[in-house]
Design an enzyme around this catalytic site. Structure first.
Site, PDB file in Angstrom:
ATOM      1  N   CYS A  51       0.871  -1.172   0.000  1.00  0.00           N
ATOM      2  CA  CYS A  51       0.000   0.000   0.000  1.00  0.00           C
ATOM      3  C   CYS A  51       0.911   1.225   0.000  1.00  0.00           C
ATOM      4  O   CYS A  51       2.088   1.135   0.307  1.00  0.00           O
ATOM      5  CB  CYS A  51      -0.861   0.036   1.238  1.00  0.00           C
ATOM      6  SG  CYS A  51      -1.800  -1.466   1.481  1.00  0.00           S
ATOM      7  N   ARG A  90       2.094   1.201  -6.343  1.00  0.00           N
ATOM      8  CA  ARG A  90       2.399   0.210  -5.317  1.00  0.00           C
ATOM      9  C   ARG A  90       1.199  -0.676  -4.996  1.00  0.00           C
ATOM     10  O   ARG A  90       1.352  -1.807  -4.541  1.00  0.00           O
ATOM     11  CB  ARG A  90       2.826   0.913  -4.030  1.00  0.00           C
ATOM     12  CG  ARG A  90       4.121   1.653  -4.147  1.00  0.00           C
ATOM     13  CD  ARG A  90       4.397   2.364  -2.874  1.00  0.00           C
ATOM     14  NE  ARG A  90       4.555   1.434  -1.770  1.00  0.00           N
ATOM     15  CZ  ARG A  90       5.710   1.129  -1.211  1.00  0.00           C
ATOM     16  NH1 ARG A  90       6.796   1.694  -1.631  1.00  0.00           N
ATOM     17  NH2 ARG A  90       5.773   0.280  -0.223  1.00  0.00           N
ATOM     18  N   TRP A 116      -3.736  -1.935  -1.254  1.00  0.00           N
ATOM     19  CA  TRP A 116      -3.661  -3.230  -1.934  1.00  0.00           C
ATOM     20  C   TRP A 116      -4.156  -4.215  -0.896  1.00  0.00           C
ATOM     21  O   TRP A 116      -3.491  -4.464   0.117  1.00  0.00           O
ATOM     22  CB  TRP A 116      -2.219  -3.525  -2.328  1.00  0.00           C
ATOM     23  CG  TRP A 116      -2.040  -4.773  -3.143  1.00  0.00           C
ATOM     24  CD1 TRP A 116      -2.142  -4.899  -4.501  1.00  0.00           C
ATOM     25  CD2 TRP A 116      -1.696  -6.078  -2.648  1.00  0.00           C
ATOM     26  NE1 TRP A 116      -1.896  -6.197  -4.872  1.00  0.00           N
ATOM     27  CE2 TRP A 116      -1.617  -6.940  -3.762  1.00  0.00           C
ATOM     28  CE3 TRP A 116      -1.457  -6.604  -1.387  1.00  0.00           C
ATOM     29  CZ2 TRP A 116      -1.305  -8.294  -3.659  1.00  0.00           C
ATOM     30  CZ3 TRP A 116      -1.148  -7.954  -1.278  1.00  0.00           C
ATOM     31  CH2 TRP A 116      -1.069  -8.788  -2.405  1.00  0.00           C
ATOM     32  N   ASN A 167       0.368   0.263   6.305  1.00  0.00           N
ATOM     33  CA  ASN A 167       0.891  -0.684   5.332  1.00  0.00           C
ATOM     34  C   ASN A 167       1.496  -1.826   6.130  1.00  0.00           C
ATOM     35  O   ASN A 167       2.279  -1.575   7.032  1.00  0.00           O
ATOM     36  CB  ASN A 167       1.964   0.019   4.483  1.00  0.00           C
ATOM     37  CG  ASN A 167       2.507  -0.857   3.387  1.00  0.00           C
ATOM     38  OD1 ASN A 167       1.984  -1.930   3.110  1.00  0.00           O
ATOM     39  ND2 ASN A 167       3.566  -0.392   2.744  1.00  0.00           N
ATOM     40  N   GLY A 168       1.113  -3.065   5.837  1.00  0.00           N
ATOM     41  CA  GLY A 168       1.638  -4.207   6.598  1.00  0.00           C
ATOM     42  C   GLY A 168       0.507  -5.112   7.016  1.00  0.00           C
ATOM     43  O   GLY A 168      -0.620  -5.002   6.518  1.00  0.00           O
ATOM     44  N   GLU A 217      12.001 -15.308 -17.286  1.00  0.00           N
ATOM     45  CA  GLU A 217      11.660 -13.898 -17.147  1.00  0.00           C
ATOM     46  C   GLU A 217      10.704 -13.446 -18.263  1.00  0.00           C
ATOM     47  O   GLU A 217       9.760 -12.688 -18.020  1.00  0.00           O
ATOM     48  CB  GLU A 217      12.958 -13.056 -17.144  1.00  0.00           C
ATOM     49  CG  GLU A 217      12.783 -11.552 -17.096  1.00  0.00           C
ATOM     50  CD  GLU A 217      12.011 -11.039 -15.896  1.00  0.00           C
ATOM     51  OE1 GLU A 217      11.747 -11.800 -14.950  1.00  0.00           O
ATOM     52  OE2 GLU A 217      11.628  -9.858 -15.928  1.00  0.00           O
ATOM     53  N   LYS A 276       7.025 -11.826 -17.660  1.00  0.00           N
ATOM     54  CA  LYS A 276       6.610 -10.513 -18.193  1.00  0.00           C
ATOM     55  C   LYS A 276       5.296 -10.636 -18.945  1.00  0.00           C
ATOM     56  O   LYS A 276       4.401  -9.816 -18.795  1.00  0.00           O
ATOM     57  CB  LYS A 276       7.655  -9.928 -19.158  1.00  0.00           C
ATOM     58  CG  LYS A 276       8.914  -9.374 -18.566  1.00  0.00           C
ATOM     59  CD  LYS A 276       8.764  -8.067 -17.838  1.00  0.00           C
ATOM     60  CE  LYS A 276       8.480  -8.237 -16.388  1.00  0.00           C
ATOM     61  NZ  LYS A 276       9.533  -8.480 -15.467  1.00  0.00           N
ATOM     62  N   GLU A 311       2.273 -11.339 -16.465  1.00  0.00           N
ATOM     63  CA  GLU A 311       1.862 -10.305 -15.511  1.00  0.00           C
ATOM     64  C   GLU A 311       1.196  -9.098 -16.176  1.00  0.00           C
ATOM     65  O   GLU A 311       0.310  -8.499 -15.578  1.00  0.00           O
ATOM     66  CB  GLU A 311       3.006  -9.881 -14.591  1.00  0.00           C
ATOM     67  CG  GLU A 311       4.137  -9.148 -15.237  1.00  0.00           C
ATOM     68  CD  GLU A 311       5.269  -8.832 -14.261  1.00  0.00           C
ATOM     69  OE1 GLU A 311       5.009  -8.651 -13.071  1.00  0.00           O
ATOM     70  OE2 GLU A 311       6.414  -8.762 -14.724  1.00  0.00           O
ATOM     71  N   HIS A 335       9.923 -33.426 -21.304  1.00  0.00           N
ATOM     72  CA  HIS A 335       9.667 -34.293 -20.153  1.00  0.00           C
ATOM     73  C   HIS A 335       8.270 -34.068 -19.591  1.00  0.00           C
ATOM     74  O   HIS A 335       8.031 -34.262 -18.410  1.00  0.00           O
ATOM     75  CB  HIS A 335      10.741 -34.068 -19.083  1.00  0.00           C
ATOM     76  CG  HIS A 335      12.103 -34.467 -19.546  1.00  0.00           C
ATOM     77  ND1 HIS A 335      12.519 -35.781 -19.601  1.00  0.00           N
ATOM     78  CD2 HIS A 335      13.126 -33.738 -20.045  1.00  0.00           C
ATOM     79  CE1 HIS A 335      13.755 -35.841 -20.078  1.00  0.00           C
ATOM     80  NE2 HIS A 335      14.147 -34.604 -20.367  1.00  0.00           N
ATOM     81  N   LYS A 362       3.845  -3.175  -6.679  1.00  0.00           N
ATOM     82  CA  LYS A 362       5.253  -3.029  -7.046  1.00  0.00           C
ATOM     83  C   LYS A 362       6.180  -3.638  -6.001  1.00  0.00           C
ATOM     84  O   LYS A 362       7.182  -4.244  -6.326  1.00  0.00           O
ATOM     85  CB  LYS A 362       5.568  -1.536  -7.225  1.00  0.00           C
ATOM     86  CG  LYS A 362       6.996  -1.249  -7.664  1.00  0.00           C
ATOM     87  CD  LYS A 362       7.274  -1.775  -9.051  1.00  0.00           C
ATOM     88  CE  LYS A 362       8.711  -1.582  -9.478  1.00  0.00           C
ATOM     89  NZ  LYS A 362       9.061  -2.473 -10.590  1.00  0.00           N
TER      90      LYS A 362
HETATM   91  C1  F6R Z   1       7.986  -8.743 -11.865  1.00  0.00           C
HETATM   92  C2  F6R Z   1       8.324  -8.070 -10.624  1.00  0.00           C
HETATM   93  C3  F6R Z   1       8.392  -8.884  -9.383  1.00  0.00           C
HETATM   94  C4  F6R Z   1       9.574  -8.418  -8.517  1.00  0.00           C
HETATM   95  C5  F6R Z   1       9.548  -9.138  -7.168  1.00  0.00           C
HETATM   96  C6  F6R Z   1      10.746  -8.773  -6.323  1.00  0.00           C
HETATM   97  O1  F6R Z   1       8.007  -7.861 -12.937  1.00  0.00           O
HETATM   98  O2  F6R Z   1       8.520  -6.897 -10.582  1.00  0.00           O
HETATM   99  O3  F6R Z   1       8.482 -10.243  -9.653  1.00  0.00           O
HETATM  100  O4  F6R Z   1      10.760  -8.670  -9.198  1.00  0.00           O
HETATM  101  O5  F6R Z   1       8.380  -8.794  -6.487  1.00  0.00           O
HETATM  102  O6  F6R Z   1      10.795  -7.403  -6.078  1.00  0.00           O
HETATM  103  P1  F6R Z   1      12.113  -6.707  -5.582  1.00  0.00           P
HETATM  104  O7  F6R Z   1      13.113  -6.799  -6.662  1.00  0.00           O
HETATM  105  O8  F6R Z   1      11.715  -5.299  -5.293  1.00  0.00           O
HETATM  106  O9  F6R Z   1      12.559  -7.448  -4.361  1.00  0.00           O
END
Ligand code: F6R
Length: 611
Positions: free
Chosen positions: A2, A27, A77, A103-104, A484, A488, A491, A507, A606
């Site tokens: 949040c 966020r 969030w 937040n938490g 990765e 991408k 998400e 497999h 985020k």
């Molecule tokens: C995907 C993404 C997440 C972050 C993950 C770790 O695009 O952004 O998978 O990589 O939540 O976040 P950090 O790097 O901030 O620890």
């Protein structure tokens, strides 16, 4: 996850809070709200949805929004309680004397709620946060700080909070345990937030709170205490991100802007860190002496999501260039599997935000077990950066798009520089180190070259934008990139995508291949290419359309693939970078074609500050 923002000073309050919220919207964003003191009463306005919806409601409810006052605001969030008006923050106690944003997660909220209800408190939401407001109110005997400290002592779990009281209209009390809080120090004004992006347009002077700190914030002073109300000293830090870095700068989305700024982000990551003369990388933030460096017996990289994928590339670097046994731990699992940490084990925590709860927990576990611990973070002053003490900042600038892009690139480069440095303290030959370092210096140019493929990638993305499933396959250095690329795509476009080692596909998952399931094959010209060509044939035989990445000039790949994205020739060490950029662009254009909310994908936040 949040976002929190609070303001005390002379600026128009609504504008300041809304600007802050907009910067934090990335966020978490299922609802938002503000609370402020008006005629000795607390007024709360909240809305489900985006900050723009909240602003509309505020404009309908308040005739003149130009007033100044003390206030707090929040983007939510959801954790406890569905996204709804009643569950949106700020939350009030029964008498409306205190308002809280949080937040938490308060783990013992159910027990506390029971006790408070028995005392006659009336709850208006399903959230864990609301107990904080009631607790403060119950414990208040005229001293705001004392009441907050006493309330916090009863909480188990994590919090970053900001609280206002109608009895103290000149102050905000903020506190943290496990969720970041930063105070921006201005001239006759203070702005408190969960993230510096909310305050860099007002001031660059900041104070980061540590766990268990409580700050009494007035427009001219900040008084920081510990949970026992004993004064503590926290240094004033300077943030070097400029406000413009948190703007879209003419791009349609932050994600696209951040994809396009990867060349300059890498320039910033490597600035002053490459020493060709000495054939090494200068990473003074690590602070390891030569004896410590030479004695590292093994490395564990702890991270989540995209950062974990960067860690997987790093695993290859450390083993290949430095000869140090390396493993990558999904950070959430790390401390529950009783990891074997020897005195010479180095744990590297990789985290863009520096706030990911699971990665932070891995850092703490490693320190308790006596490991050497280093962080690779982007956000300066973030919790992981501070708690590791040793580490390397990416200097990639703020990453606002929820889908991580430039952070991955800069994390990979940082891990490569580390591997060269560690390798030089053991078996890596001078000439080979110089080759790798020169290649690193060339990465910004390679990225620029890669970005020239954007129109072709856009064309291919449009062609496949209607798919429901996709597989990404790669080998060697491109295996983590397959993971990765799939992340991408899912998400931001909500297409089910899976990343696999190209050899693993047969497999089991190969059973899913058919003409509606494309395979994105990473077939650049690096060791293992011949094998991936065979894997592509296997997929083609099952009628899957093949989209391939390949090295410019390669004619073999186009004989098998339906569509090819050509990328500049480079060594295997930096292929993950050029390839991931192509996949980032592919996901971006697919998501755009499908009309998805690219910078704010559904259900995502985020920075994941809950376990
Ligand atoms: C995907 C993404 C997440 C972050 C993950 C770790 O695009 O952004 O998978 O990589 O939540 O976040 P950090 O790097 O901030 O620890």
């Amino acid at each position: 996850m949040c976002g929190i923002v609070g303001y005390v000073g002379n600026r128009p309050l609504i504008d300041t809070l809304i600007n802050g919220l907009k910067r934090l919207e990335y966020r978490g964003y299922d609802s938002s709200g503000i609370a402020f003191i008006e005629n000795n009463e607390i007024r709360v306005i909240k809305e489900v949805g985006k900050v723009a919806t909240l602003l509309k409601t505020i404009s309908q409810e308040i005739e003149n929004t130009e007033f100044s006052a003390t206030g707090i605001a929040h983007t939510r969030w959801a954790t406890h309680g569905e996204p709804s008006h009643r569950n949106s923050h700020p939350h009030l106690d029964s008498k409306g004397n205190f308002a809280v944003v949080h937040n938490g997660i308060i783990e013992n909220y159910a027990a506390l709620k029971g006790q408070l209800m028995a005392k006659g408190c009336k709850f208006n939401s399903d959230t864990d946060t609301e107990v904080i407001a009631h607790l403060i109110s119950e414990l208040y005997e005229g001293d705001f700080l004392k009441a907050v400290a006493a309330a916090l002592k009863q909480l188990n779990g994590t919090y970053g909070i900001a609280v206002i009281s109608k009895f103290h209209p000149d102050m905000i009390i903020a506190a943290r345990k496990g969720s970041p809080i930063v105070i921006g120090v201005g001239n006759e004004e203070m702005i408190v937030a969960s993230d510096i992006s909310a305050l860099i347009s007002y001031t660059r002077k900041v104070i980061y709170l540590d766990d268990n700190d409580i700050a009494v914030i007035k427009k001219n002073e900040v008084d920081i205490r510990n949970i026992d109300i004993i004064p503590v000293n926290r240094e004033l830090a300077h943030v070097d991100w400029d406000a413009g870095a948190a703007e879209k700068g003419g791009f349609d989305h932050f994600m696209l802007k951040e994809i396009y700024e990867q060349d300059s982000a890498v320039v910033n990551t490597i600035r002053g860190r490459i020493n060709i003369e000495e054939a090494t990388a200068i990473l003074s933030g690590l602070g390891f002496n030569p004896r410590e460096l030479a004695s590292i017996s093994n490395i564990i990289i702890a991270a989540c999501g995209t950062s974990m994928h960067a860690g997987l590339v790093g695993e290859y670097f450390f083993e290949d260039l430095a000869g140090i046994p390396t493993e990558v731990a999904q950070a959430a699992e790390f401390r529950y599997r009783n990891p074997i940490i020897r005195p010479d084990t180095l744990v590297i925590a990789v985290s863009q935000s520096g706030e990911t709860a699971d990665t932070l927990a891995a850092v703490r576990e490693s320190k308790n077990k006596g490991a050497l611990v280093a962080g690779i973070c982007n956000v300066v002053g973030s919790t992981i950066a501070r708690e590791t003490g040793s580490g390397i900042y990416l200097h990639a600038g703020p990453e606002i798009g929820v889908a991580s892009t430039k952070a991955f690139t800069c994390q990979v480069i940082t891990l490569l520089m580390m591997a060269v440095k560690f390798g030089r303290s053991r078996r890596l030959a001078r000439n080979r180190a110089i080759e790798v370092l020169e290649e690193i210096q060339n990465v910004p140019a390679l990225i620029k070259e890669t970005l020239k493929s954007a129109p072709e990638i856009e064309r291919i993305a449009k062609k496949y934008s209607g798919i429901d499933n996709a597989f990404y396959i790669g080998r060697g250095y491109l295996y983590p990139v397959a993971l990765e690329g799939a992340l991408k795509l899912k998400e931001i476009s909500y297409i089910h995508a899976e990343g696999y080692h190209a050899a693993e596909l047969k497999h089991g998952p190969i059973a899913l291949l058919e003409e509606k399931v494309p395979v994105i094959a990473l077939a650049n010209d690096i060791p293992g290419k011949d094998k991936i060509l065979s894997n592509m044939q296997e997929c083609k035989a099952r009628k899957s359309p093949i989209i391939a990445t390949a090295t410019i000039g390669d004619l073999e790949v186009q004989n098998i693939a339906n569509d090819v994205i050509y990328l500049p020739r480079c060594s295997e060490y930096v292929t993950p970078i050029v390839t991931v950029i192509a996949l980032q662009l592919f996901s971006y254009y697919v998501a755009r074609e499908r009309g998805c909310s690219i910078d704010q994908p559904r259900n995502l936040a985020k920075s994941v500050t809950v376990e």
